[in-house]
Design an enzyme around this catalytic site. Structure first.
Site, short mmCIF file in Angstrom:
data_model
loop_
_atom_site.label_atom_id
_atom_site.label_comp_id
_atom_site.label_asym_id
_atom_site.label_seq_id
_atom_site.Cartn_x
_atom_site.Cartn_y
_atom_site.Cartn_z
N THR A 143 0.81 -1.22 0.00
CA THR A 143 0.00 0.00 0.00
C THR A 143 0.84 1.28 0.00
O THR A 143 0.29 2.37 -0.09
CB THR A 143 -0.91 0.05 1.25
N LYS A 144 2.17 1.16 0.12
CA LYS A 144 3.00 2.33 0.35
C LYS A 144 3.27 3.13 -0.94
O LYS A 144 2.91 2.72 -2.04
CB LYS A 144 4.31 1.91 1.00
#
Length: 401
Positions: A183-184
């Site tokens: 998700t980064k």
């Protein structure tokens, strides 16, 4: 209403990453090797750090940072309750004592004033978390560390590409851990990076692969020797060339990714600032926000539903969201071990009950953004309190809206 569900935070992967991974799979090296080394070099250059250590997670980076600094039983580490559990788990894992202090009401970052009050003769380290991608007040934290002879380990899981007074996060404290989870802001699927003081990084590097004096690349490359020695009781925290392959291509796109994140945040700000139901994220002067998260705060006194119901309503409208975070002191392990009560950290607890992380990622279309805004506003309008103007005036002395 949307016909297709909008996920909260999928990765932005294209053919370049796929081709790079295939190239690695077709080579003689798929574990830690030349592409990990190249990724470390490129990352260090981008951040402006002397060196970098690629790992299998940010958690590994935090754990190794504490070990490299010699932090262990009897020591105290000051950190925030407003973080993911791994920030505090690693303090427990080295046998140290986590000391939580509350956060600032505006940024939800750790309060420097409360840090200073929490320092004791047992304190060895401050572990600030750059919440959502907004850098902490590092000048004040550095001054506390300097006067009290403390280390600083930064949790920058959210803060890749963020700047504090022109300085990139990753070059400020003694050591800084980054996350490349899916998700980064950039991803390696699973992965992390540790930057900072070369002496500490070298010690962490040995610990990261069983405590061996040589990794496989050094042992098996052409002309190398098979011989190695175990000099520390280490771990298995190394990154592979497969993961680094993704990271190499993602790193090349970071400026484009960040530009889009800023655009989305701006569109959200413009839309939500028009309504009394919401508090938009804070931006303090002299910082560059990484916009890993867009955390919208609900003014619950204006609504007839709570945060959890609000999220369910958004789900019905096919909008994915999340909550960052359940504060550390509310989790059973820490609650039972240290006897925490919800109100022990009132700012973190109050804001936890009203925060929602909205989708913000580079592959979102303008229509996706419009759909999120429409859904959020629609839920708020549907469940607004009829007398909310009076309530707001009584609470805040605000003029009628």
């Amino acid at each position: 209403m949307r016909s297709v569900f909008l996920p909260f935070a999928p990765p932005t992967i294209s053919q370049e990453e796929i081709t790079e991974v295939i190239d690695t799979l077709s080579s003689d090296w798929i574990t830690t090797g030349p592409k990990v080394k190249k990724f470390e070099e490129m990352f260090a250059q981008y951040i402006g750090s002397e060196t970098a250590l690629a790992l299998n997670s940010c958690t590994a980076g935090l754990h190794l940072a504490l070990i490299a600094l010699g932090i262990g039983p009897g020591d105290e580490v000051i950190t925030t309750p407003m973080t993911f559990c791994s920030t505090v788990n690693v303090i427990e894992q080295v046998g140290a004592h986590p000391v939580l202090v509350d956060v600032q009401p505006d940024t939800l970052n750790i309060s420097p004033e409360l840090i200073e009050k929490a320092v004791t003769e047992k304190t060895k380290c401050i572990l600030p978390v750059h919440y959502a991608g907004h850098p902490c007040e590092m000048d004040t934290i550095k001054e506390i560390a300097r006067t009290k002879n403390l280390y600083i380990v930064e949790d920058a899981a959210h803060a890749f590409s963020a700047r504090y007074k022109g300085q990139k996060v990753g070059t400020i404290g003694d050591l800084t851990a980054f996350s490349f989870y899916v998700t980064k802001n950039i991803t390696t699927a699973e992965g992390g990076m540790l930057t900072g003081n070369p002496e500490f990084i070298e010690k962490a590097r040995i610990y990261s692969l069983h405590g061996m004096s040589k990794d496989a690349w050094k042992r098996y490359d052409k002309g190398s020797s098979w011989y190695y020695e175990v000099v520390y009781p280490g771990f298995k925290y190394n990154m592979t060339d497969i993961h680094a392959s993704i990271g190499l291509r993602q790193l090349q796109k970071i400026e484009t990714f960040q530009s889009r994140r800023r655009e989305i945040a701006h569109k959200y700000d413009e839309a939500f600032s028009e309504y009394p139901y919401f508090e938009i994220p804070c931006r303090l002067p002299n910082i560059e926000h990484a916009w890993h998260l867009y955390v919208l705060r609900l003014n619950l006194e204006t609504l007839r539903i709570d945060r959890d119901q609000f999220i369910e309503e958004l789900k019905e409208r096919k909008i994915g969201t999340s909550v960052h975070f359940i504060p550390i002191h509310l989790h059973p392990y820490y609650r039972k071990k240290y006897g925490y009560k919800p109100e022990d950290y009132p700012v973190a607890y109050f804001n936890f009950k009203r925060i929602i992380s909205l989708p913000i990622y580079p592959r979102m279309s303008d229509q996706d953004i419009a759909d999120v805004i429409e859904a959020v506003v629609d839920v708020a309008e549907k469940y607004k309190r009829e007398n909310f103007s009076t309530v707001l005036a009584e609470l805040y002395g605000s003029k009628e809206t």
